[in-house]
Design an enzyme around this catalytic site. Structure first.
Site, mmCIF file in Angstrom:
data_model
loop_
_atom_site.group_PDB
_atom_site.id
_atom_site.type_symbol
_atom_site.label_atom_id
_atom_site.label_comp_id
_atom_site.label_asym_id
_atom_site.label_seq_id
_atom_site.Cartn_x
_atom_site.Cartn_y
_atom_site.Cartn_z
ATOM 1 N N TRP A 248 0.814 -1.214 0.000
ATOM 2 C CA TRP A 248 0.000 0.000 0.000
ATOM 3 C C TRP A 248 0.849 1.266 0.000
ATOM 4 C CZ3 TRP A 248 -4.366 -0.575 -2.111
ATOM 5 C CH2 TRP A 248 -5.086 -1.758 -1.943
ATOM 6 N N ASP B 130 -1.583 6.787 6.090
ATOM 7 C CA ASP B 130 -2.690 5.958 5.615
ATOM 8 C C ASP B 130 -2.961 4.940 6.716
ATOM 9 O OD1 ASP B 130 -4.346 4.051 4.500
ATOM 10 O OD2 ASP B 130 -3.047 3.598 2.786
ATOM 11 N N LYS C 48 -12.303 -1.459 6.173
ATOM 12 C CA LYS C 48 -11.562 -2.421 6.976
ATOM 13 C C LYS C 48 -12.058 -2.388 8.422
ATOM 14 C CE LYS C 48 -8.980 -2.744 3.241
ATOM 15 N NZ LYS C 48 -8.089 -1.772 2.652
HETATM 16 C C1 LIG Z 1 -7.497 -1.314 1.350
HETATM 17 C C2 LIG Z 1 -6.431 -0.315 1.470
HETATM 18 C C3 LIG Z 1 -6.308 0.765 0.572
HETATM 19 C C4 LIG Z 1 -7.140 0.909 -0.691
HETATM 20 O O1 LIG Z 1 -8.465 1.009 -0.495
HETATM 21 P P1 LIG Z 1 -9.495 1.113 -1.711
HETATM 22 O O2 LIG Z 1 -10.690 1.650 -1.018
HETATM 23 O O3 LIG Z 1 -9.694 -0.276 -2.264
HETATM 24 O O4 LIG Z 1 -8.969 2.034 -2.732
HETATM 25 C C5 LIG Z 1 -5.328 1.701 0.814
HETATM 26 N N1 LIG Z 1 -4.493 1.597 1.859
HETATM 27 C C6 LIG Z 1 -4.561 0.568 2.728
HETATM 28 C C7 LIG Z 1 -3.605 0.500 3.857
HETATM 29 C C8 LIG Z 1 -5.532 -0.414 2.572
HETATM 30 O O5 LIG Z 1 -5.610 -1.430 3.430
#
Ligand SMILES: *Cc1c(COP(=O)(O)O)cnc(C)c1O
Length: 361
Positions: free
Chosen positions: A102, A172, A196
């Site tokens: 990521w 993030d 998540k």
């Molecule tokens: C799932 C995830 C993303 C991307 O999310 P989307 O909504 O599918 O674009 C970005 N960063 C992390 C750490 C993630 O777990």
């Protein structure tokens, strides 16, 4: 069919009481005679919902005055672009720390907007650790320093907060937001997708320090301009109302778990149980991540014999344990044990793993 334990990485399990409440309120929200998803986002009823959702999010995380909270769309991946568009503020360079899949995605998107300087990377160690700050080489002219504090695929988590001096720290936190208390004051901006650890997909959050607003690139779409959205309470256009409502139910559920201090204790217990099972399997299962950096949310592991993978997964499905197939980037298995995964789910997984190892070891 009975509810199973869902170890999917995302969209992921939602607390059962949250789903039940949403079900009970689905046709008639608060005596309005309509569903919350059918009403105007500018009406009194939904405006009150949205205000309470933000208030509860602020309370749970201890978000200080001086920070704006935004609820947007476009997914975590969209946010990879919103960050440089909003936070470069006329500068041409940003620092990124590469700790896995990521981070790499964020780096790729940022490269469209600025010069990306990799301040540290664990790529040569196959993303099995967080590079300690002593290894970081920050550039003095960076607009911000970007981190991914829980790598959902590699299972690597920061348990310390980097010190970036006057340069804003950006994180993030898609896959571990609300899993434990954090000190928001240490960050310029925290962002992520909701699917998540907060609620359904389609919703993203941004927590941004107010002094970083006002400098978005002129070509930034208005709906992704943090300043414009902040001035409009995230309602510059129609927000994902049902997802916001569900996030609110999750926040109430978290409060009932003792807030973030309470849920952290539960998360520590669940993660310890699963890692112990892996580490004490005599090499039948292994997790390659440095112990101090092992994620409490996403636990990847491989079997010593790849030929057993499909039997492991089939048996798990039969035992009511779903979503355990690992991401293709690391192979093997991955158990995502977010806030909504009860201890009983991890206990059931560990029982199954021990039994499978005994039968196949
Ligand atoms: C799932 C995830 C993303 C991307 O999310 P989307 O909504 O599918 O674009 C970005 N960063 C992390 C750490 C993630 O777990």
């Amino acid at each position: 069919m009975a509810r199973i334990f869902n170890f999917s990485a995302g969209p992921a399990a939602i607390p059962e009481p949250v789903l039940k409440q949403a079900q009970a309120e689905l046709l008639d929200f608060n005596g309005t005679g309509m569903s919350v998803m059918e009403m105007s986002h500018r009406g009194k009823v939904f405006m009150a919902v949205a205000e309470e959702v933000e208030r509860d999010f602020r309370t749970l995380l201890g978000i200080p005055a001086g920070y704006k909270v935004l609820f947007l769309q476009g997914g975590g991946k969209g946010e990879f672009s919103f960050i440089p568009l909003n936070l470069l503020r006329g500068k041409t360079c940003a620092d990124y720390v590469n700790t896995g899949h990521w981070s790499a995605g964020a780096i790729k998107e940022a490269g469209k907007y600025c010069q990306v300087h990799i301040a540290a990377s664990s790529e040569s160690q196959k993303f099995t650790r967080v590079p300690p700050q002593a290894e970081w080489r920050l550039s003095p002219d960076a607009a911000y320093v970007h981190t991914c504090t829980n790598e959902t695929i590699h299972g690597v988590e920061y348990f310390w907060t980097p010190n970036t001096g006057d340069v804003p720290l950006v994180a993030d936190m898609s896959s571990h937001i609300l899993s434990r208390p954090i000190d928001v004051n240490r960050y310029g901006c925290i962002y992520g997708g909701a699917q998540k650890n907060i609620g359904p997909s389609g919703l993203t959050f941004v927590i941004v320090r107010e002094d970083l607003l006002g400098g978005a690139h002129p070509l930034t779409p208005s709906v992704f301009d943090f300043t414009q959205q902040a001035a409009n309470d995230s309602m510059l256009n129609t927000p994902p109302t049902f997802a916001i409502y569900l996030a609110g139910l999750t926040f109430k559920w978290l409060q009932a778990q003792g807030g973030l201090a309470g849920i952290e204790l539960a998360n520590i217990r669940k993660a310890a149980l699963l890692y112990r099972c892996i580490d004490e399997s005599g090499g039948f299962y292994t997790n390659p991540v440095a112990r101090a950096d092992r994620s409490r949310m996403n636990v990847p592991f491989v079997l010593n014999d790849d030929a057993l993978n499909s039997a492991f997964l089939a048996g798990a499905e039969e035992a009511g344990l779903a979503g355990l197939k690992g991401h293709k980037a690391v192979g093997g298995m991955r158990a995502s044990i977010y806030n909504a995964m009860p201890l009983a789910g991890v206990e059931a997984l560990v029982d199954y793993m021990k039994d499978f190892a005994a039968r196949n070891g």
